[in-house]
Design an enzyme around this catalytic site. Sequence first.
Site, PDB file in Angstrom:
ATOM      1  N   ARG A  83       0.849  -1.181   0.000  1.00  0.00           N
ATOM      2  CA  ARG A  83       0.000   0.000   0.000  1.00  0.00           C
ATOM      3  C   ARG A  83       0.887   1.235   0.000  1.00  0.00           C
ATOM      4  O   ARG A  83       1.718   1.392   0.905  1.00  0.00           O
ATOM      5  CB  ARG A  83      -0.896  -0.015   1.247  1.00  0.00           C
ATOM      6  N   HIS A 127      -2.698  11.000   1.103  1.00  0.00           N
ATOM      7  CA  HIS A 127      -2.143  10.740   2.431  1.00  0.00           C
ATOM      8  C   HIS A 127      -1.517  12.065   2.917  1.00  0.00           C
ATOM      9  O   HIS A 127      -0.309  12.170   3.100  1.00  0.00           O
ATOM     10  CB  HIS A 127      -1.134   9.597   2.370  1.00  0.00           C
ATOM     11  N   GLU A 172      -6.936   8.388   6.703  1.00  0.00           N
ATOM     12  CA  GLU A 172      -7.144   9.052   7.989  1.00  0.00           C
ATOM     13  C   GLU A 172      -7.559  10.512   7.859  1.00  0.00           C
ATOM     14  O   GLU A 172      -6.810  11.416   8.267  1.00  0.00           O
ATOM     15  CB  GLU A 172      -5.880   8.958   8.855  1.00  0.00           C
ATOM     16  N   ASN A 301      -7.150   1.709  10.194  1.00  0.00           N
ATOM     17  CA  ASN A 301      -5.802   1.894  10.741  1.00  0.00           C
ATOM     18  C   ASN A 301      -5.923   1.859  12.254  1.00  0.00           C
ATOM     19  O   ASN A 301      -6.785   2.540  12.822  1.00  0.00           O
ATOM     20  CB  ASN A 301      -5.226   3.254  10.331  1.00  0.00           C
ATOM     21  N   TYR A 303      -3.643   1.746  16.064  1.00  0.00           N
ATOM     22  CA  TYR A 303      -2.394   1.737  16.824  1.00  0.00           C
ATOM     23  C   TYR A 303      -2.610   1.484  18.313  1.00  0.00           C
ATOM     24  O   TYR A 303      -1.914   0.703  18.924  1.00  0.00           O
ATOM     25  CB  TYR A 303      -1.628   3.057  16.619  1.00  0.00           C
ATOM     26  N   GLU A 378      -3.335  -0.144   8.269  1.00  0.00           N
ATOM     27  CA  GLU A 378      -2.118   0.221   8.999  1.00  0.00           C
ATOM     28  C   GLU A 378      -2.191  -0.363  10.396  1.00  0.00           C
ATOM     29  O   GLU A 378      -3.237  -0.299  11.053  1.00  0.00           O
ATOM     30  CB  GLU A 378      -1.973   1.751   9.182  1.00  0.00           C
TER      31      GLU A 378
HETATM   32  C1  PNW Z   1      -0.820   7.396  10.958  1.00  0.00           C
HETATM   33  N1  PNW Z   1      -2.869  10.552  16.214  1.00  0.00           N
HETATM   34  O1  PNW Z   1      -0.623   8.623  11.573  1.00  0.00           O
HETATM   35  C2  PNW Z   1      -0.496   7.657   9.499  1.00  0.00           C
HETATM   36  O2  PNW Z   1      -1.423   7.175   8.573  1.00  0.00           O
HETATM   37  C3  PNW Z   1       0.898   7.329   9.129  1.00  0.00           C
HETATM   38  O3  PNW Z   1       1.302   8.129   8.057  1.00  0.00           O
HETATM   39  C4  PNW Z   1       1.801   7.463  10.348  1.00  0.00           C
HETATM   40  O4  PNW Z   1       3.150   7.369  10.032  1.00  0.00           O
HETATM   41  C5  PNW Z   1       1.353   6.388  11.324  1.00  0.00           C
HETATM   42  O5  PNW Z   1      -0.031   6.472  11.604  1.00  0.00           O
HETATM   43  C6  PNW Z   1       2.115   6.385  12.637  1.00  0.00           C
HETATM   44  O6  PNW Z   1       1.892   7.576  13.354  1.00  0.00           O
HETATM   45  C7  PNW Z   1      -1.190   9.021  12.761  1.00  0.00           C
HETATM   46  O7  PNW Z   1      -2.386  11.562  16.715  1.00  0.00           O
HETATM   47  C8  PNW Z   1      -0.694  10.176  13.318  1.00  0.00           C
HETATM   48  O8  PNW Z   1      -3.864   9.973  16.701  1.00  0.00           O
HETATM   49  C9  PNW Z   1      -1.248  10.684  14.449  1.00  0.00           C
HETATM   50  C10 PNW Z   1      -2.319  10.028  15.047  1.00  0.00           C
HETATM   51  C11 PNW Z   1      -2.826   8.866  14.488  1.00  0.00           C
HETATM   52  C12 PNW Z   1      -2.248   8.358  13.343  1.00  0.00           C
END
Ligand code: PNW
Length: 477
Positions: A83, A127, A172, A301, A303, A378
């Site tokens: 991707r 993006h 996002e 996505n 995390y 992601e």
């Molecule tokens: C995502 N937050 O970014 C992006 O899609 C990527 O480009 C990035 O490198 C990756 O996650 C890791 O950070 C985020 O503040 C940035 O919640 C900030 C947030 C969430 C996702």
Amino acid sequence: PDSENPATPVTFPPAFLWGAATSAYQIEGAVREDGRTPSIWDTFSRTPGKTEGGDTGDIAVDHYHRYREDVALMAELGLDAYRFSVSWSRVQPTGRGPAIQKGLDFYRRLVDELLSKGIKPAVTLYHWDLPQELEDAGGWPERDTAHRFAEYARIVGEALGDRVEQWMTLNEPWCSAFLGYASGVHAPGRTDPAASLRAAHHLNLAHGLGASALRSVMPARNQVAVALNSAAVRPLSQDPADLAAARKIDDLASGVFHGPILHGAYPESLYEATAGVTDWDYVLDGDLALINQPLDALGLNYYTPSLVSAADPNTKGPRADGHGASEHSPWPGVDDVAFHQSPGDRTEMGWTVDPTGLHELIMRYTREAPGLPLYITENGAAYDDKIDSDGRVHDPERVAYLHGHLSAVRRAIADGADVRGYFLWSLLDNFEWAYGYGKRFGAVYVDYASLERTPKTSARWYGRAARTGTLPEVGAV
Ligand code: PNW
């Protein structure tokens, strides 16, 4: 599958796609080549104080020149899919008008290289790198930007639609709207809560118009999706005030996008929560129908989860929310919610490792959008990786992170979710936005002096998972 019991192998359906993800500004470099002009991220990263160490994407990991090597790495690891995103300002330098063939040619060469190695390309159109000229004309708070996006989508769809089957309009949009226009920690760095909600609506409109533009120029077999970072929001307690706090954040993190995109309506509770900030008069008749296009898949996505409670609005001062350092909140209209650190180990980003949030998120969208195939577009973690004296990069924490989260995906599939694939973030260490190069998310280590690539232990572990369809034990590679 039982991730608690190492004797039970975690095995995925044979058609499951094993991929990795990147984005244009984070890896390409070559920002002045072949007619490319600045995007908002060039401008922002060159503004003193906006990124850690003043880092920019000027060189990044020079993927623009090294894409063959990078595709060869993916093939060696055994990945099924890749991707990546297209840089709008390489294709349409001013954000409007005719396309630059050299820009499109780069992506044609990249796609052909992938296809020649049997790797499925998945394209994200946007993006976060808006051409600067469009920001100068008002950016996402302006309705016209959505129409410009649709034109750009048509151009890229025409150029690559014969060889790319998987498409995503936006990545996002929450970050584009609220980190870009409310908290200002992302480009273009504006801190105007009302503008951020206008931006959110016009991003939704861009998705809808872009999705139909793609369909009008591409073969019907191609799939159109969007990648959302719908947070898994949890209340600190079952107290009604905490439940209401969680509801507000969920509306502003997720409902504001999936409401119109999946259901053709903004949540009523979102209108209430934002009443002091905007009257939504820019939502014109017919917009919600335009946004609510049929989709072939949804990208998620993930995390870390968010843990929230009600708070006294008179308690001033920064509230830890894990969304970057700014006195300005990314949550327009919300001054009575506090964010808490979820318990558990944290990554270098300070984000708690919690695979149960990914399972929850998948099950939520399985209910929210029955029958819609899901992809994890992601998921990954930043750790403080170093080349060891043996010349290798040992990253057992990342292996554990991937094992935990892939096991959560497998559990969701067992629970009836239709998850078709997983894209690890990220293939390579890269420019981590406001954090610059200090945060390494790659499965492949990059030495930023020589730009040499070294697959980390996690890359080998993930490659074995991809080739066998079964998660190796942690420590097996
Ligand atoms: C995502 N937050 O970014 C992006 O899609 C990527 O480009 C990035 O490198 C990756 O996650 C890791 O950070 C985020 O503040 C940035 O919640 C900030 C947030 C969430 C996702």
